[in-house]
Write a protein that holds these residues in place. Sequence first.
Motif, short mmCIF file in Angstrom:
data_model
loop_
_atom_site.label_atom_id
_atom_site.label_comp_id
_atom_site.label_asym_id
_atom_site.label_seq_id
_atom_site.Cartn_x
_atom_site.Cartn_y
_atom_site.Cartn_z
N PRO A 59 -9.44 17.55 1.85
CA PRO A 59 -10.68 16.62 1.31
C PRO A 59 -10.15 15.45 0.97
CG PRO A 59 -10.66 18.69 0.04
CD PRO A 59 -9.44 18.88 0.90
N GLN A 60 -10.66 14.14 1.27
CA GLN A 60 -9.88 12.85 1.05
C GLN A 60 -9.93 12.45 -0.37
OE1 GLN A 60 -9.63 10.76 3.78
NE2 GLN A 60 -10.25 11.90 5.39
N ASP A 61 -10.61 13.12 -1.00
CA ASP A 61 -10.72 12.68 -2.48
C ASP A 61 -9.51 13.30 -3.34
OD1 ASP A 61 -11.73 15.31 -2.78
OD2 ASP A 61 -13.27 14.75 -4.24
N ASN A 62 -8.73 14.02 -2.50
CA ASN A 62 -7.65 14.90 -3.14
C ASN A 62 -6.10 14.07 -3.06
OD1 ASN A 62 -6.01 16.66 -4.63
ND2 ASN A 62 -6.09 18.32 -2.99
N PRO A 63 -5.57 13.29 -4.01
CA PRO A 63 -4.55 12.37 -3.84
C PRO A 63 -3.21 12.97 -3.60
CG PRO A 63 -5.30 12.53 -6.20
CD PRO A 63 -6.32 13.23 -5.49
N LEU A 64 -2.13 12.47 -3.15
CA LEU A 64 -0.89 12.90 -2.59
C LEU A 64 0.13 12.61 -3.61
CD1 LEU A 64 -1.10 11.63 1.19
CD2 LEU A 64 -1.86 13.98 0.17
N ILE A 65 1.17 13.40 -3.72
CA ILE A 65 2.46 13.06 -4.57
C ILE A 65 3.12 12.15 -3.62
CG2 ILE A 65 4.28 14.19 -5.86
CD1 ILE A 65 2.35 16.42 -6.26
N LEU A 66 3.70 11.04 -4.30
CA LEU A 66 4.93 10.33 -3.64
C LEU A 66 6.24 11.00 -4.17
CD1 LEU A 66 3.68 6.62 -3.80
CD2 LEU A 66 3.78 8.26 -1.81
N HIS A 67 7.01 11.25 -3.07
CA HIS A 67 8.39 11.90 -3.52
C HIS A 67 9.36 10.65 -3.45
CE1 HIS A 67 5.97 15.26 -2.45
NE2 HIS A 67 6.77 15.96 -3.10
N ILE A 68 10.42 10.75 -4.34
CA ILE A 68 11.52 9.48 -4.55
C ILE A 68 12.51 10.11 -4.50
CG2 ILE A 68 9.71 7.93 -5.72
CD1 ILE A 68 11.11 8.48 -8.24
N SER A 69 13.67 9.36 -4.37
CA SER A 69 15.17 9.94 -4.66
C SER A 69 15.98 8.98 -5.61
CB SER A 69 15.79 9.85 -3.17
OG SER A 69 15.71 8.30 -2.49
N ALA A 113 -6.38 8.44 -3.36
CA ALA A 113 -7.87 8.54 -2.97
C ALA A 113 -8.42 7.63 -3.97
CB ALA A 113 -8.00 10.11 -3.64
N GLY A 114 -8.09 6.43 -4.05
CA GLY A 114 -8.84 5.33 -4.42
C GLY A 114 -8.78 5.40 -6.30
N LEU A 115 -7.75 6.27 -6.73
CA LEU A 115 -7.54 6.28 -8.04
C LEU A 115 -6.68 5.11 -8.50
CD1 LEU A 115 -6.77 9.85 -8.74
CD2 LEU A 115 -8.86 8.86 -9.23
N SER A 116 -6.60 4.84 -9.63
CA SER A 116 -5.69 3.58 -10.24
C SER A 116 -4.45 4.34 -10.53
CB SER A 116 -6.18 2.92 -11.29
OG SER A 116 -6.60 3.64 -12.34
N THR A 117 -4.24 5.35 -10.59
CA THR A 117 -2.93 6.22 -10.80
C THR A 117 -2.26 6.66 -9.76
OG1 THR A 117 -4.18 8.10 -11.50
CG2 THR A 117 -3.60 6.83 -13.44
N VAL A 118 -1.01 7.00 -9.85
CA VAL A 118 -0.15 7.79 -8.58
C VAL A 118 0.74 8.71 -9.38
CG1 VAL A 118 1.81 5.87 -8.87
CG2 VAL A 118 1.26 7.18 -6.74
N ALA A 119 0.80 9.87 -8.44
CA ALA A 119 1.65 10.90 -8.87
C ALA A 119 2.89 10.83 -8.19
CB ALA A 119 0.92 12.35 -8.52
N ILE A 120 4.06 11.04 -8.87
CA ILE A 120 5.40 10.71 -8.59
C ILE A 120 6.44 11.91 -8.65
CG2 ILE A 120 7.45 9.11 -8.45
CD1 ILE A 120 5.38 6.77 -8.73
N ARG A 121 6.97 12.16 -7.76
CA ARG A 121 8.08 13.49 -8.19
C ARG A 121 9.33 13.25 -7.48
NH1 ARG A 121 9.90 18.61 -7.17
NH2 ARG A 121 9.20 19.66 -5.41
N GLU A 222 -14.55 24.09 -17.35
CA GLU A 222 -14.25 22.59 -17.61
C GLU A 222 -14.28 22.08 -16.24
OE1 GLU A 222 -13.99 20.91 -20.47
OE2 GLU A 222 -14.53 22.78 -21.74
N LYS A 223 -14.39 20.81 -16.05
CA LYS A 223 -14.21 20.04 -14.78
C LYS A 223 -12.86 19.36 -14.78
CE LYS A 223 -16.17 15.70 -12.46
NZ LYS A 223 -15.14 15.01 -12.15
N PRO A 224 -12.26 19.82 -13.98
CA PRO A 224 -10.49 19.11 -13.75
C PRO A 224 -10.33 17.76 -13.94
CG PRO A 224 -11.07 20.64 -12.07
CD PRO A 224 -12.21 20.36 -12.87
N LYS A 225 -9.25 17.27 -14.22
CA LYS A 225 -9.07 15.87 -14.14
C LYS A 225 -8.36 15.53 -12.82
CE LYS A 225 -10.16 14.61 -18.68
NZ LYS A 225 -10.26 16.06 -19.12
N SER A 226 -7.63 16.51 -12.45
CA SER A 226 -6.65 16.23 -11.28
C SER A 226 -7.81 16.79 -10.26
CB SER A 226 -5.57 17.15 -11.39
OG SER A 226 -4.55 16.77 -10.38
N PRO A 227 -8.16 15.88 -9.11
CA PRO A 227 -8.91 16.28 -8.18
C PRO A 227 -8.88 17.51 -7.18
CG PRO A 227 -8.35 14.08 -7.94
CD PRO A 227 -7.47 14.57 -9.15
#
Length: 344
Positions: A59-69, A113-121, A222-227
Amino acid sequence: MKTEIIDVKKFFDSGIKKAARLIDDGELVAFPTETVYGLGANGLDAIATKKIFEVKGRPQDNPLILHISDLDMLKKLTIDSLERAMPAIKAFWPGPLTIIFNKSKIIPNEVTAGLSTVAIRFPSNEIARALIREAKVPIAAPSANISGRPSPTDAKTCYEDLAGKINLILDGGNTNYGVESTVLDLTTKLPTIYRPGGITLEMLKKIYPNAVLDKAILSAKEKPKSPGQKYKHYAPKAEMFLVLGDSDRKKFLIEKYLAENKDKKIGLMLTEELFEKSDFNGNIKILGSVSDEVKIASNIFRFLREFDEEKMDVILCEGVEEKNLGTAIMNRLRKSSSNKILGE
Ligand code: TXA
Ligand code: MG
């Protein structure tokens, strides 16, 4: 498209180089991490990241994790000062912890997915890190499965889902954890876990005493905060039930179900302890000892996939105590089974 599998343990340098070139060309590559295999693309390339959604049916509204080194990469991806995150970074990176930051402008909207936050790992797996270093960009990667299916913990499983859809799978053998990273939001007032994983609440509380689990992890109402947490997940093809209670009750429930459903092909996923206490016959897979949660976590997705291949009608899976890594295990098992509990 032909999907090549490269054994990176044998062909490390050439495998990494080839994968990095594909990432640079805007293509997708499946690669191992310490948790599950990822389906990677250049995280700064909107068109490449779009392909991830298409290939997975995500689904388009489910954001991705960016992986860094490295941390220099992190600094380009967030506008936050790293003061709040630094204790977690020092304690758990590289490793199975994803942290949510406020995003910087260079990240395409497709990734978040349009959020102002980003997931990083920052993964600890050497192959993943070498690939990110060689590609010189953060790699956007969800788990390398078709959306809704159990996450892949080996290259063969990636191939089952993605053959013909991507150019390359890097085979780095089995992953260590078998459940995805913990997702921790550090942009909220209280550090909040959206998805339990290898870095547990108990571990995080040592550095953030006020850390909490998002309410949606504990209650389906409960409605989850993480899409990503709102979708059906990790589902095997067979109907699945969780078996809960003390060992006498679990034994009783399973015996009763087996006796009443002799026409069905039933797969059992049991801890060593319950297996030894019982004499069920049939299709049994041993998750591991209740004292070895890491082993249990590393087996669940693999066993669900194997039972699918073995064409079970029903899977009965023993639950574990919901603390430490058990929280992540039960989160995945509840989703896999659509929270169906045997005997309820
Ligand atoms: O272990 C892992 O994390 C694996 C490996 C490949 O690194 N990746 C993985 O990605 O599990 P994925 O896409 O299957 O799960 C990412 C989760 C989803 O639940 C998504 O909704 C959440 O992280 N997420 C991503 N960005 C978010 C954000 N900005 N805010 C809240 N949740 C976010
Ligand atoms: Mg996933």
